[in-house]
Design an enzyme around this catalytic site. Structure first.
Site, mmCIF file in Angstrom:
data_model
loop_
_atom_site.group_PDB
_atom_site.id
_atom_site.type_symbol
_atom_site.label_atom_id
_atom_site.label_comp_id
_atom_site.label_asym_id
_atom_site.label_seq_id
_atom_site.Cartn_x
_atom_site.Cartn_y
_atom_site.Cartn_z
ATOM 1 N N GLN A 1 -6.212 43.542 18.147
ATOM 2 C CA GLN A 1 -6.331 42.143 18.534
ATOM 3 C C GLN A 1 -5.966 41.952 20.004
ATOM 4 O O GLN A 1 -4.867 42.311 20.430
ATOM 5 C CB GLN A 1 -5.395 41.307 17.650
ATOM 6 N N GLY A 2 -6.863 41.390 20.780
ATOM 7 C CA GLY A 2 -6.606 41.100 22.184
ATOM 8 C C GLY A 2 -6.414 39.611 22.394
ATOM 9 O O GLY A 2 -7.372 38.895 22.736
ATOM 10 N N TYR A 3 -5.208 39.136 22.171
ATOM 11 C CA TYR A 3 -4.897 37.713 22.323
ATOM 12 C C TYR A 3 -3.895 37.482 23.459
ATOM 13 O O TYR A 3 -4.230 36.957 24.500
ATOM 14 C CB TYR A 3 -4.336 37.156 21.006
ATOM 15 N N SER B 1 -1.372 45.257 19.079
ATOM 16 C CA SER B 1 -0.894 46.057 17.948
ATOM 17 C C SER B 1 -1.866 47.189 17.625
ATOM 18 O O SER B 1 -3.040 46.943 17.356
ATOM 19 C CB SER B 1 -0.715 45.175 16.708
ATOM 20 N N GLU C 1 -4.011 35.608 9.955
ATOM 21 C CA GLU C 1 -2.928 36.495 10.377
ATOM 22 C C GLU C 1 -1.589 36.008 9.850
ATOM 23 O O GLU C 1 -0.793 36.786 9.330
ATOM 24 C CB GLU C 1 -2.880 36.583 11.903
ATOM 25 N N SER D 1 5.202 32.508 17.718
ATOM 26 C CA SER D 1 6.660 32.411 17.589
ATOM 27 C C SER D 1 7.052 31.290 16.632
ATOM 28 O O SER D 1 6.267 30.374 16.355
ATOM 29 C CB SER D 1 7.293 32.165 18.961
ATOM 30 N N GLU E 1 8.961 28.865 17.167
ATOM 31 C CA GLU E 1 8.906 27.579 17.851
ATOM 32 C C GLU E 1 7.491 26.998 17.834
ATOM 33 O O GLU E 1 7.292 25.787 17.619
ATOM 34 C CB GLU E 1 9.404 27.735 19.296
#
Length: 406
Positions: free
Chosen positions: A136-138, A171, A253, A387, A389
């Site tokens: 995954q390229g985020y 990852s 995800e 995250s 938050e």
């Protein structure tokens, strides 16, 4: 005639159960009972045994690694009820799903919803057979929690894009065959300037550098793109639709990271029960209870939270299957799951005391050393996948209906 055979004559689901039971008996190697699926983790691939290769090939050919995916793309084509029967029968004999990874957890379901027919035909069968690894390229160095601030740019060159920039926390990037990624195609717009692309990891200009974590492992990477050519045939959806598609993928995800079938989820039930470990290291009182009353109470509360969470996960999973897949509620599950996982790790360290702080060498049990690494790795659970938050913001806005004050 056996009861199961009699039921199979009148009940289609029981007939299917009998078929599954017979098929598993013929194809699942007993030597693999209780083992796990290496493809489902972000750690590196291991060398399969002949039995593992055989089991993966059988499940891939049957389509049962992704049981509810359409049969025309290599899936099982099963109904939800049939998939539940398959899961029950596999659990009964200690079988596990050899098909996994990000292709199954995140990208596959998203491509089935947003991909073109040509893209589905090209990518879904390989995912269903477990023969292609995706990453995954985020996130980027300057775009983590505020992902929409990403700057990796894809410049239009007619029939292809020329991509330049950097992704981080990729990852399994060093082991992946392909990458699904969000890129910027319009610098004048924030969310509407983002596009969803697919890229082969061996394309010239792609460079991967593993990041070593505090736990000692390197499952995440920095990934650099320098004049990388990506065909427009590898664009999912329309240009500028990437944020919409990317958000949908994140729901899948977070559903996985909360414990809904992922490697992370299995950490909840990993190892011996906390009470058993506490009795060994802390001792018991005259009534056979854990000697430390405060610790005893915290273990009980943790176990109650865990069981309630697992039941809620199961209910949410069934609801998602009966509607249109994961919802914003996955943000709640992700946050609660992260807290419970980290709490268990902290309790394990506290219970063992100095014996639970070893890194290597003699004098430490293998399980204790493993739990130390899990404790350190688990610090990232409340960060990756969005995250805690950010999840709180999603919960406030999309579930509770709270809006920002201007």
């Amino acid at each position: 005639m056996a009861t199961a055979q009699i039921d199979a004559l009148t009940d289609p689901i029981e007939a299917f159960r009998l078929h599954v039971r017979e098929w598993l008996a013929a194809h699942f190697p007993p030597s693999l009972k209780g083992k796990d699926n290496a493809m489902s983790a972000v750690e590196g691939p291991h060398e399969n045994s002949p039995e593992e290769d055989s089991w993966q090939a059988a499940m891939g050919a049957k389509g049962w690694g992704v049981p509810t995916w359409p049969k025309e793309y290599g899936g099982g084509g099963l109904s939800r009820s049939e998939a539940r029967v398959l899961h029950e029968e596999m659990a009964r004999i200690g079988a596990w799903n050899p098909i996994g990874g990000m292709g199954v957890m995140m990208f596959g379901p998203t491509l089935l919803e947003y991909g073109s027919e040509a893209q589905k035909e090209e990518h879904i069968p390989a995912i269903a057979k477990g023969i292609v690894r995706w990453c995954q390229g985020y996130s980027e160095p300057g775009a983590g929690s505020d992902l929409a601030s990403l700057q990796m740019f894809a410049e239009d060159h007619g029939d292809h894009y020329l991509v330049n920039g950097q992704k981080t926390w990729t990852s399994g990037g060093q082991w992946a065959d392909k990458c699904f990624m969000l890129v910027r195609t319009d610098k004048t717009k924030k969310h509407e300037g983002i596009t969803f692309l697919l890229c082969d990891m061996d394309t010239p200009g792609v460079e991967v550098k593993p990041i070593r974590l505090i736990s000692g492992s390197s499952p995440f990477c920095e990934t650099f793109f320098t004049d990388v050519k990506v065909s427009k045939a590898n664009r999912v959806g329309e240009e500028g639709q990437g944020w919409t598609i990317g958000k949908r993928l994140l729901q899948h995800e977070r559903s996985s990271l909360s414990g809904g079938g992922s490697a992370a989820g299995r950490l909840f039930a990993a190892g011996a029960p906390l009470a058993q470990i506490a009795r060994k290291y802390i001792g018991v009182d005259e009534q056979g209870r854990i000697a430390d009353m405060d610790l005893r109470g915290r273990i009980v509360r943790h176990e109650m939270d865990l069981r309630a969470f697992l039941l809620t996960l199961r209910r949410a999973s069934l609801e998602a299957k009966s509607t249109q897949g994961p919802s914003a509620a996955t943000s709640i599950m992700k946050n609660v799951g992260a807290r419970i996982m980290q709490e268990r790790s902290e309790l394990l360290i506290e219970i063992r005391g100095l014996a639970g702080l070893g890194w290597e060498g003699e004098g430490f049990e293998a399980d204790a050393l493993k739990d130390v690494r899990s404790w350190l790795f688990g610090k990232a659970v409340s960060i990756y996948g969005g995250s805690s938050e950010i999840q709180n913001n999603v919960i406030a806005k999309r579930i509770l209906g709270m809006l920002d004050h201007q």
